[in-house]
Design an enzyme around this catalytic site. Structure first.
Site, PDB file in Angstrom:
ATOM      1  N   ASP A   1       0.830  -1.203   0.000  1.00  7.67           N
ATOM      2  CA  ASP A   1       0.000   0.000   0.000  1.00  7.67           C
ATOM      3  C   ASP A   1       0.867   1.256   0.000  1.00  7.67           C
ATOM      4  O   ASP A   1       1.544   1.543   0.984  1.00  7.67           O
ATOM      5  CB  ASP A   1      -0.887   0.000   1.257  1.00  7.67           C
TER       6      ASP A   1
ATOM      7  N   TYR B   1       2.738   9.868  -0.129  1.00  4.79           N
ATOM      8  CA  TYR B   1       3.808   9.313   0.722  1.00  4.79           C
ATOM      9  C   TYR B   1       5.181   9.552   0.087  1.00  4.79           C
ATOM     10  O   TYR B   1       6.207   9.292   0.706  1.00  4.79           O
ATOM     11  CB  TYR B   1       3.647   7.799   0.935  1.00  4.79           C
TER      12      TYR B   1
ATOM     13  N   LYS C   1      -2.770   5.947  -4.316  1.00  5.96           N
ATOM     14  CA  LYS C   1      -3.924   6.793  -3.967  1.00  5.96           C
ATOM     15  C   LYS C   1      -3.790   8.191  -4.550  1.00  5.96           C
ATOM     16  O   LYS C   1      -2.690   8.758  -4.588  1.00  5.96           O
ATOM     17  CB  LYS C   1      -4.035   6.917  -2.443  1.00  5.96           C
TER      18      LYS C   1
ATOM     19  N   HIS D   1      -7.804   9.245  -1.926  1.00  9.00           N
ATOM     20  CA  HIS D   1      -7.192   9.213  -0.590  1.00  9.00           C
ATOM     21  C   HIS D   1      -8.130   9.764   0.505  1.00  9.00           C
ATOM     22  O   HIS D   1      -8.206   9.192   1.594  1.00  9.00           O
ATOM     23  CB  HIS D   1      -5.871   9.990  -0.616  1.00  9.00           C
TER      24      HIS D   1
END
Ligand SMILES: NC(=O)c1ccc[n+]([C@@H]2O[C@H](COP(=O)([O-])OP(=O)(O)OC[C@H]3O[C@@H](n4cnc5c(N)ncnc54)[C@H](OP(=O)(O)O)[C@@H]3O)[C@@H](O)[C@H]2O)c1
Length: 280
Positions: free
Chosen positions: A47, A52, A77, A110
């Site tokens: 994931d 990120y 996402k 997200h």
């Protein structure tokens, strides 16, 4: 060592492993090594997210791994700042370039950011990206039932997955029930509550002692028995192995009920209520 993790079927006919690896905070060379280690141990679901800033790290881990791309399920996402349709399409492409992948197995919105009110456009972009073969399955994170109902009403398509904050201090019973009734699978983010006080909880320790397991294993088994897919993050190969070793015991109904009693209305880790909280 490598174990094969069983899979569950989603509402679009694809499948996902019943546990995955979270990667928030896993970046650069150390991050790539940690993710490759998890793949070696047996994780197949990874994931990541545009925000990120480690889609490239995930891509590097895949290149280093001896497991074929087809065996892996990679999730990313769409950030809140790119919900407008054209932006969303471009960012999905950018996500793929960053990871050097031809497709994602799962792509999620997200956060709904309902005050901005562009999440239906974003969802249309994901529907089209799936049609074009850029992603295999589509879903959302942090969508409340009212947001999911609107997606279905305006596009006719319900997500395959809703990834939500879920751990013993915040067990999301009503949200999970809605998912079950509408054939949307639940994924649990912060499944270990980011290793907060839950890992010292007395009730969980007693249950762990009975099974000769750790509290983390009891919590992850609890997610599994709820029917949710936990994605614990760990940088440590030892803890990665610990977290995936949950398929040789089961919790009784009584133990499941004891864990259910630990939930509380203010149990979210950082008070991120999707009705109000926005992330860009
Ligand atoms: N969709 C969303 O809005 C959203 C939001 C948050 C997170 N996520 C996703 O969900 C993933 C997991 O959530 P999270 O990272 O917030 O929290 P988490 O997985 O609940 O907890 C991670 C923390 O627990 C520690 N840990 C892991 N296994 C352990 C064990 N067996 N014993 C003791 N400590 C352990 C980790 O440290 P070590 O690394 O040192 O082991 C790390 O500090 C994220 O990485 C991300 O992929 C999604």
């Amino acid at each position: 060592m490598s174990k094969s993790v069983e899979e569950i079927t989603l509402n679009d006919g694809t499948s996902l492993p019943v546990i995955g690896l979270g990667t928030y905070g896993l970046n650069g060379n150390a991050g790539a090594s940690a993710i490759t280690s998890a793949i070696d141990i047996g994780y197949r679901l990874i994931d990541t997210a545009y925000n990120y800033e480690n889609e490239g790290t995930v891509g590097e881990a895949i290149r280093r791994s001896t497991v074929s791309r087809e065996e892996l399920r990679i999730t990313s996402k769409l950030p809140g700042r790119y919900h407008e349709y054209d932006n969303a399409v471009t960012r999905i492409q950018e996500s793929l370039y960053r990871a050097n992948l031809d497709y994602y197995d799962l792509y999620l919105i997200h956060w709904p950011n309902p005050k901005q009110d562009h999440y239906v456009e974003a969802w249309q972009a994901l529907i089209d990206a799936k049609r074009w073969g850029l992603v295999r399955s589509i879903g959302v994170c942090n969508f409340l039932p009212e947001h999911l109902e609107r997606l279905e009403k305006e596009t006719g398509v319900l997500p395959s997955i809703n990834q939500i904050e879920l751990h013993p201090f915040f067990n999301q019973e009503d949200q999970r029930k809605w998912h079950e009734e509408h054939n949307v699978k639940t994924e649990s983010w912060s499944p270990l509550a980011r290793a907060n006080a839950v890992l010292q909880n007395e009730t969980l320790q007693q249950i762990a002692n009975v099974h000769n397991k750790t509290i983390s294993q009891v919590i992850l088994r609890w997610h599994h028995q709820l029917g949710s897919i936990p994605i614990p993050k760990s940088a440590s190969p030892e803890r990665q192995l610990e977290n995936i070793s949950i398929f040789d015991f089961s919790l009784s109904d009584r133990e499941m009920n004891l864990i259910a009693e630990l939930t509380r209305p203010d149990g979210r880790n950082k008070n991120q209520d999707p009705a109000e909280y926005e992330e860009f």
